[in-house]
Design an enzyme around this catalytic site. Structure first.
Site, PDB file in Angstrom:
ATOM      1  N   LYS A  54     -13.515  -9.975  19.060  1.00  0.00           N
ATOM      2  CA  LYS A  54     -13.321  -9.520  18.777  1.00  0.00           C
ATOM      3  C   LYS A  54     -13.216  -8.216  18.800  1.00  0.00           C
ATOM      4  O   LYS A  54     -14.656  -8.048  19.678  1.00  0.00           O
ATOM      5  CB  LYS A  54     -13.397  -9.441  17.371  1.00  0.00           C
ATOM      6  CG  LYS A  54     -14.486  -8.751  16.830  1.00  0.00           C
ATOM      7  CD  LYS A  54     -14.585  -7.216  15.769  1.00  0.00           C
ATOM      8  CE  LYS A  54     -15.064  -6.213  16.325  1.00  0.00           C
ATOM      9  NZ  LYS A  54     -14.702  -4.851  15.977  1.00  0.00           N
TER      10      LYS A  54
ATOM     11  N   THR B 102     -12.015  -6.308  12.358  1.00  0.00           N
ATOM     12  CA  THR B 102     -11.864  -4.891  11.764  1.00  0.00           C
ATOM     13  C   THR B 102     -10.925  -4.108  12.023  1.00  0.00           C
ATOM     14  O   THR B 102     -10.143  -4.346  11.227  1.00  0.00           O
ATOM     15  CB  THR B 102     -14.115  -4.148  12.492  1.00  0.00           C
ATOM     16  OG1 THR B 102     -13.518  -3.877  14.169  1.00  0.00           O
ATOM     17  CG2 THR B 102     -14.840  -4.766  12.643  1.00  0.00           C
TER      18      THR B 102
ATOM     19  N   ASN C 136     -10.430   7.337  14.768  1.00  0.00           N
ATOM     20  CA  ASN C 136     -11.375   7.190  14.330  1.00  0.00           C
ATOM     21  C   ASN C 136     -12.427   8.343  13.785  1.00  0.00           C
ATOM     22  O   ASN C 136     -13.193   8.637  13.248  1.00  0.00           O
ATOM     23  CB  ASN C 136     -12.107   7.112  15.836  1.00  0.00           C
ATOM     24  CG  ASN C 136     -12.528   5.943  16.600  1.00  0.00           C
ATOM     25  OD1 ASN C 136     -13.085   4.831  16.302  1.00  0.00           O
ATOM     26  ND2 ASN C 136     -11.039   5.391  17.071  1.00  0.00           N
TER      27      ASN C 136
ATOM     28  N   GLU D 129      -8.389   0.264  19.772  1.00  0.00           N
ATOM     29  CA  GLU D 129      -7.971   0.945  19.047  1.00  0.00           C
ATOM     30  C   GLU D 129      -6.372   1.969  19.847  1.00  0.00           C
ATOM     31  O   GLU D 129      -7.257   2.768  20.713  1.00  0.00           O
ATOM     32  CB  GLU D 129      -9.029   2.284  18.249  1.00  0.00           C
ATOM     33  CG  GLU D 129      -9.480   1.185  17.371  1.00  0.00           C
ATOM     34  CD  GLU D 129     -10.839   1.948  16.923  1.00  0.00           C
ATOM     35  OE1 GLU D 129     -11.157   2.631  17.621  1.00  0.00           O
ATOM     36  OE2 GLU D 129     -11.501   1.365  16.142  1.00  0.00           O
TER      37      GLU D 129
ATOM     38  N   THR E 136     -18.549  -3.265  22.805  1.00  0.00           N
ATOM     39  CA  THR E 136     -18.156  -3.250  20.725  1.00  0.00           C
ATOM     40  C   THR E 136     -17.571  -4.295  21.285  1.00  0.00           C
ATOM     41  O   THR E 136     -16.127  -4.294  20.409  1.00  0.00           O
ATOM     42  CB  THR E 136     -17.639  -2.055  20.537  1.00  0.00           C
ATOM     43  OG1 THR E 136     -18.671  -1.041  20.482  1.00  0.00           O
ATOM     44  CG2 THR E 136     -18.183  -2.626  19.143  1.00  0.00           C
TER      45      THR E 136
END
Lengths: 386, 386
Positions: A171, A149, A381, A262, A182
């Site tokens: 992932k 993603t 985010n 991220e 996650t």
């Protein structure tokens, strides 16, 4: 060095058009051609579980899987009974193209919560995937790529020993915390395992790898790690040896998730020693790893050990200031909860930061991986669903 | 409308030169001229407590204070026995200039952890403060201003009723969480209170105000709230009435802290209803208020209710997806853990965001105040100690 490294597996990734910007692959299929179909899985501890998690937990009671189908472009979480129906139809479609039962197909999804998947596109994607399965490294990489993603690179690992192999992909880039961080992970092996061993080995390996990765304290609705064992090597390794190799593969994948999280500019390893118990060490390490003020300081390359002391002091781990010390990148900055020498001696200009907190109370120890809190994390985010 | 609003109090703020950039006031003194010197205090629950917290907890066992001295420019936390000595000398100096005992002087400090205070400058500042005390509003504001660190405005409040007054100031902008939200607060009253009542009222008022403010989940080593009661009005209010007014003053100060928190662009109120118990509602509300993904989404004005559902689902509050609903700014976005209508109808362009989560399980309810997670928060906290 992926899910196709072990014998007995085929995989692929295709573009089913599930994403708003549909120019990337978004559907992956991993197939176990046997002779054995032993499987195990671990799932998010979030009470709000996505439809594919509810489905996969159910089918894994049989401890046998022919295939795992994974999609990016939508989490299929908080989608009600209709969303569960979409997962069911996906599994049925995979079963149809493979000639097995839907109960032998696990489903994993990742993406935005609360939106239905475009099910027709997804089912058409399964048809396409079935015709593209391959057992080479390119096929494994194609599957590993389709589930990404906000990840920027695919995460793969494999190890071979004594005639058998363990390999997998992962992932995950955000919403990462205790309950598996996650992420979606598929690990395959051609070792011949019975279901009990597969289950125990997977739980043991994930508890000290994926479970020790904490990027932002947030636990996803979709976390899933699945182990498929084909038995194709004909070798049944000793349980401890297998668990060790599986743990190494999981650890490498977890480090890959950390490095690609991220907005990451620093890879941070927080180790707590001298705790009353291992469990308290873990509680303390998580508290430091999650603390926004620690993470922003490290983003700024600032060895602000006072925030580290404050973070662990506010946790449920027992802390006695008199025996508390903090070491950053090998430089002791704080002993007996007071400054030692010059904080600027701890060089934080590199990407790797090692934080060690010694509580001086006992022999409990634990390590947690995390990242810094950067502008890029906020940027990524704050503009996710829109 | 500050610590000098009630009769019997004098205050001031001076520039003692404690800050690296010494162009702002940094030392405040609040004096209770009686006739009564009743006092109560609540402190951080962090196990690593600053020297002034250890000192003030000790002296407050007597439940009587003549004065509170506060400094910005250094937390005097993690400074060892020498740092405790600095706090002791500060209290002794205040006692000397006021003609009382050191045991009647509480000390509060805020700033960087792990550095000694420039004690000579501080003691000279106490001399200067003693000559500048005043009982007007300007004097109260001068004290309220001297304790600011990254705060951008002073936070003051006062209420008068039936011949008596409660007023106070607060400072705090980051490292704010459950255990009082990193902050220093002094509240004064001219009501005549016995020590038991003062203590109970302060605990009751802070537990539903400052304790419900959670900016970043971090708990400071220095949190302190002190109540001083002069009895100068000659009125002894009913305990419930006094507690109510004190709670209102604390609530107004807490809202001031929220509005001025580091990097804030949104003031967020998270209310959980329908929990099994109030305690579970609070656990759930805190989890939502602390979630980095929820906070970054709201920074981006994105009504991403899926992250809210995921955050509470991952908490220790009992959640049943079947009865979970989420409302943002009055628009129901999620019922039975599934989307309802169009999320874009929730307008988040303003500064105030109201998040309501109904768990549908019982009558437990709780509200927590927080802020968004912005670029400015990262900026401010990545460049604090350097």
């Amino acid at each position: 060095m992926s899910v196709t490294a072990a014998a007995g597996f085929r995989a692929t990734g295709v573009r089913a058009g599930l994403r708003a910007h549909g120019d990337r692959p978004d559907l992956a299929l991993v197939v176990n051609d046997g002779p054995s179909t032993t499987a195990a899985g671990v799932f998010t501890r979030n009470q709000v579980k996505a439809a594919p998690v509810l489905w996969s937990q159910q089918v894994l009671r049989e401890r046998s899987l022919r295939a795992v189908v994974l999609n990016s472009g939508g989490a299929n979480a908080c989608t009600g009974p209709d969303g569960f129906g979409d997962t069911h139809r996906t599994a049925e479609k995979v079963a149809e193209v493979l000639g097995c039962g839907a109960i032998e197909v696990a489903v994993c999804s990742t993406g935005l919560i609360g939106e239905r998947l475009p099910i027709d596109s997804l089912l058409a994607g399964v048809d396409e995937a079935a015709t593209g399965l391959g057992d080479d490294e390119a096929a494994g990489t194609s599957a590993a790529t389709a589930v990404l993603t906000t990840d920027t690179v695919d995460k793969q690992a494999a190890r071979t020993r004594d005639g058998w192999t363990v390999g997998g992909f992962a992932k995950g880039a955000g919403m990462m915390a205790p309950s598996l961080a996650t992420m979606l992970v598929v690990v395959t092996t051609d070792a011949a395992l019975d279901a009990e061993v597969a289950d125990r080995a997977l739980r043991a390996a994930t508890s000290v790898t994926f479970d020790r990765l904490d990027i932002d304290g947030s636990t996803s609705t979709n976390d899933t790690v699945i182990l498929l064992a084909s038995g194709s090597s004909g070798v049944t390794p000793d349980e401890g040896t297998f668990t060790g190799e599986l743990r190494e593969v999981c650890a490498e994948l977890a480090r890959g998730l950390q490095a690609d999280a991220e907005g990451v500019t620093k890879r941070i390893v927080v180790t707590v020693t001298g705790a009353s118990t291992d469990a308290e060490a873990l509680v303390g390490a998580r508290a430091v790893a999650r603390d926004s003020l620690v993470k922003t300081a490290l983003f700024g390359s600032d060895p602000n050990w006072g925030r580290i002391a404050a973070a662990i002091g506010a946790s449920d781990a027992r802390v006695e200031p008199e025996t508390l010390s903090v070491t950053v990148n090998g430089v002791l900055l704080c002993a007996a909860a007071a400054a030692v020498g010059d904080r600027s001696k701890a060089d934080l200009t590199g990407r790797d930061v090692e934080v060690e907190v010694d509580l001086g109370l006992g022999t409990g120890t634990a390590t947690v991986l995390t990242t810094d809190l950067s502008h890029a994390y906020v940027e990524e985010n704050s503009a996710y669903s829109t």
